[in-house]
Design a protein around this motif. Structure first.
Motif, mmCIF file in Angstrom:
data_model
loop_
_atom_site.group_PDB
_atom_site.id
_atom_site.type_symbol
_atom_site.label_atom_id
_atom_site.label_comp_id
_atom_site.label_asym_id
_atom_site.label_seq_id
_atom_site.Cartn_x
_atom_site.Cartn_y
_atom_site.Cartn_z
ATOM 1 N N PHE A 168 48.211 15.853 41.885
ATOM 2 C CA PHE A 168 48.140 14.272 41.419
ATOM 3 C C PHE A 168 47.081 14.339 40.240
ATOM 4 C CE2 PHE A 168 48.630 14.817 45.972
ATOM 5 C CZ PHE A 168 49.873 14.185 46.080
ATOM 6 N N ASP A 169 46.678 15.482 39.446
ATOM 7 C CA ASP A 169 45.579 15.382 38.512
ATOM 8 C C ASP A 169 46.577 15.117 37.085
ATOM 9 O OD1 ASP A 169 43.661 15.752 36.797
ATOM 10 O OD2 ASP A 169 43.397 17.933 37.106
ATOM 11 N N ALA A 170 46.957 14.131 37.196
ATOM 12 C CA ALA A 170 48.056 13.986 35.775
ATOM 13 C C ALA A 170 47.059 13.904 34.601
ATOM 14 C CB ALA A 170 48.613 12.519 35.692
ATOM 15 N N ALA A 171 45.744 13.791 34.596
ATOM 16 C CA ALA A 171 44.822 13.603 33.249
ATOM 17 C C ALA A 171 44.179 15.351 33.040
ATOM 18 C CB ALA A 171 43.764 12.799 33.708
ATOM 19 N N GLY A 172 44.722 16.272 34.008
ATOM 20 C CA GLY A 172 44.209 17.555 33.772
ATOM 21 C C GLY A 172 42.705 17.468 33.819
ATOM 22 N N ALA A 173 41.926 16.859 34.737
ATOM 23 C CA ALA A 173 40.463 17.086 34.957
ATOM 24 C C ALA A 173 40.272 18.364 35.767
ATOM 25 C CB ALA A 173 40.040 15.606 36.015
ATOM 26 N N ALA A 174 41.142 18.935 36.290
ATOM 27 C CA ALA A 174 40.670 20.182 36.987
ATOM 28 C C ALA A 174 40.723 21.470 35.735
ATOM 29 C CB ALA A 174 41.806 20.528 38.211
ATOM 30 N N GLY A 175 41.135 21.225 34.726
ATOM 31 C CA GLY A 175 41.181 22.321 33.630
ATOM 32 C C GLY A 175 41.954 23.373 33.938
ATOM 33 N N GLU A 176 41.321 24.512 33.463
ATOM 34 C CA GLU A 176 42.366 25.691 33.580
ATOM 35 C C GLU A 176 42.605 26.209 34.885
ATOM 36 O OE1 GLU A 176 44.420 29.168 32.092
ATOM 37 O OE2 GLU A 176 43.915 27.273 31.350
ATOM 38 N N GLN A 177 41.758 25.868 36.011
ATOM 39 C CA GLN A 177 42.074 26.183 37.426
ATOM 40 C C GLN A 177 43.200 25.323 37.694
ATOM 41 O OE1 GLN A 177 41.153 28.659 39.360
ATOM 42 N NE2 GLN A 177 39.996 29.570 37.716
ATOM 43 N N GLY A 178 43.114 24.079 37.485
ATOM 44 C CA GLY A 178 44.336 23.071 37.855
ATOM 45 C C GLY A 178 45.678 23.446 37.054
ATOM 46 N N ARG A 179 45.600 24.026 36.022
ATOM 47 C CA ARG A 179 46.793 24.436 35.184
ATOM 48 C C ARG A 179 47.609 25.437 36.268
ATOM 49 N NH1 ARG A 179 48.672 28.098 32.477
ATOM 50 N NH2 ARG A 179 46.728 29.261 32.235
ATOM 51 N N LEU A 180 46.550 26.558 36.504
ATOM 52 C CA LEU A 180 46.822 27.803 37.286
ATOM 53 C C LEU A 180 47.550 27.501 38.732
ATOM 54 C CD1 LEU A 180 43.949 30.405 36.005
ATOM 55 C CD2 LEU A 180 46.463 30.335 35.612
ATOM 56 N N VAL A 181 46.997 26.577 39.285
ATOM 57 C CA VAL A 181 47.321 25.943 40.480
ATOM 58 C C VAL A 181 48.938 25.351 40.351
ATOM 59 C CG1 VAL A 181 47.326 24.433 42.576
ATOM 60 C CG2 VAL A 181 45.335 25.737 41.633
ATOM 61 N N ARG A 182 48.910 24.666 39.678
ATOM 62 C CA ARG A 182 50.286 24.126 39.169
ATOM 63 C C ARG A 182 51.342 24.922 38.898
ATOM 64 N NH1 ARG A 182 47.031 20.318 36.889
ATOM 65 N NH2 ARG A 182 47.045 20.836 34.827
ATOM 66 N N ALA A 183 50.862 25.760 38.228
ATOM 67 C CA ALA A 183 52.043 26.923 37.817
ATOM 68 C C ALA A 183 52.211 27.596 39.062
ATOM 69 C CB ALA A 183 51.491 27.744 36.806
ATOM 70 N N ARG A 184 51.396 27.986 39.826
ATOM 71 C CA ARG A 184 51.826 28.853 40.981
ATOM 72 C C ARG A 184 52.692 27.599 42.102
ATOM 73 N NH1 ARG A 184 48.564 33.505 43.417
ATOM 74 N NH2 ARG A 184 48.248 34.407 41.326
ATOM 75 N N LEU A 185 52.375 26.473 42.174
ATOM 76 C CA LEU A 185 52.877 25.479 43.056
ATOM 77 C C LEU A 185 54.421 25.519 42.732
ATOM 78 C CD1 LEU A 185 50.353 22.758 43.652
ATOM 79 C CD2 LEU A 185 51.273 24.651 45.318
ATOM 80 N N ILE A 186 54.808 25.490 41.435
ATOM 81 C CA ILE A 186 56.081 25.089 40.932
ATOM 82 C C ILE A 186 57.005 26.416 40.559
ATOM 83 C CG2 ILE A 186 55.711 23.030 39.776
ATOM 84 C CD1 ILE A 186 55.556 24.194 37.169
ATOM 85 N N GLY A 187 56.001 27.560 40.940
ATOM 86 C CA GLY A 187 56.688 28.974 40.723
ATOM 87 C C GLY A 187 56.909 29.510 39.614
ATOM 88 N N THR A 188 56.039 29.125 38.520
ATOM 89 C CA THR A 188 56.432 29.755 37.176
ATOM 90 C C THR A 188 54.952 30.693 37.015
ATOM 91 O OG1 THR A 188 54.926 27.888 36.244
ATOM 92 C CG2 THR A 188 57.350 27.614 36.288
ATOM 93 N N ALA A 189 55.109 31.461 35.820
ATOM 94 C CA ALA A 189 54.086 32.527 35.992
ATOM 95 C C ALA A 189 52.827 31.586 35.213
ATOM 96 C CB ALA A 189 54.494 33.581 34.775
ATOM 97 N N PRO A 190 51.687 31.684 35.299
ATOM 98 C CA PRO A 190 50.424 31.126 34.862
ATOM 99 C C PRO A 190 50.480 31.723 33.596
ATOM 100 C CG PRO A 190 49.776 32.445 36.637
ATOM 101 C CD PRO A 190 51.255 32.693 36.650
#
Length: 97
Positions: free
Chosen positions: A75-97
């Motif tokens: 739900f973090d459309a603005a990217g407030a979670a930074g790099e950690q958020g990007r890594l989590v999103r990549a894992r959730l959708i099944g792509t390589a971080p």
């Protein structure tokens, strides 16, 4: 050193309370004797009454923080979670971080 550094932050940010938490809080009784006098000595006069709260920390706290990051990231459309958020999103959708 921790008390002096914290005093510098309190002088700039002016919080109502300072919350100490983390793995080292189990030994807080040993740290308090140096922390409290250093903190109070380096605070500006108007801020010397700031409250200091120490919260316990255990493995459950780590798990709750990790779960909160994973649950909030989609739900973090603005990217407030930074790099950690990007890594989590990549894992959730099944792509390589």
């Amino acid at each position: 050193m921790l008390g002096r550094a914290t005093a510098g932050l309190v002088n700039v940010v002016d919080p109502e309370v300072v919350v100490i938490l983390g793995e080292g809080t189990a030994q807080w009784a040993h740290w308090r004797t140096g922390f409290e006098p250093a903190l109070r000595a380096h605070l500006m006069p108007g801020r010397r009454d700031v409250a200091v709260e120490v919260e316990s920390w255990d493995d459950t706290s780590w798990a709750q923080g990790a779960a909160a990051l994973v649950l909030a990231t989609p739900f973090d459309a603005a990217g407030a979670a930074g790099e950690q958020g990007r890594l989590v999103r990549a894992r959730l959708i099944g792509t390589a971080p």
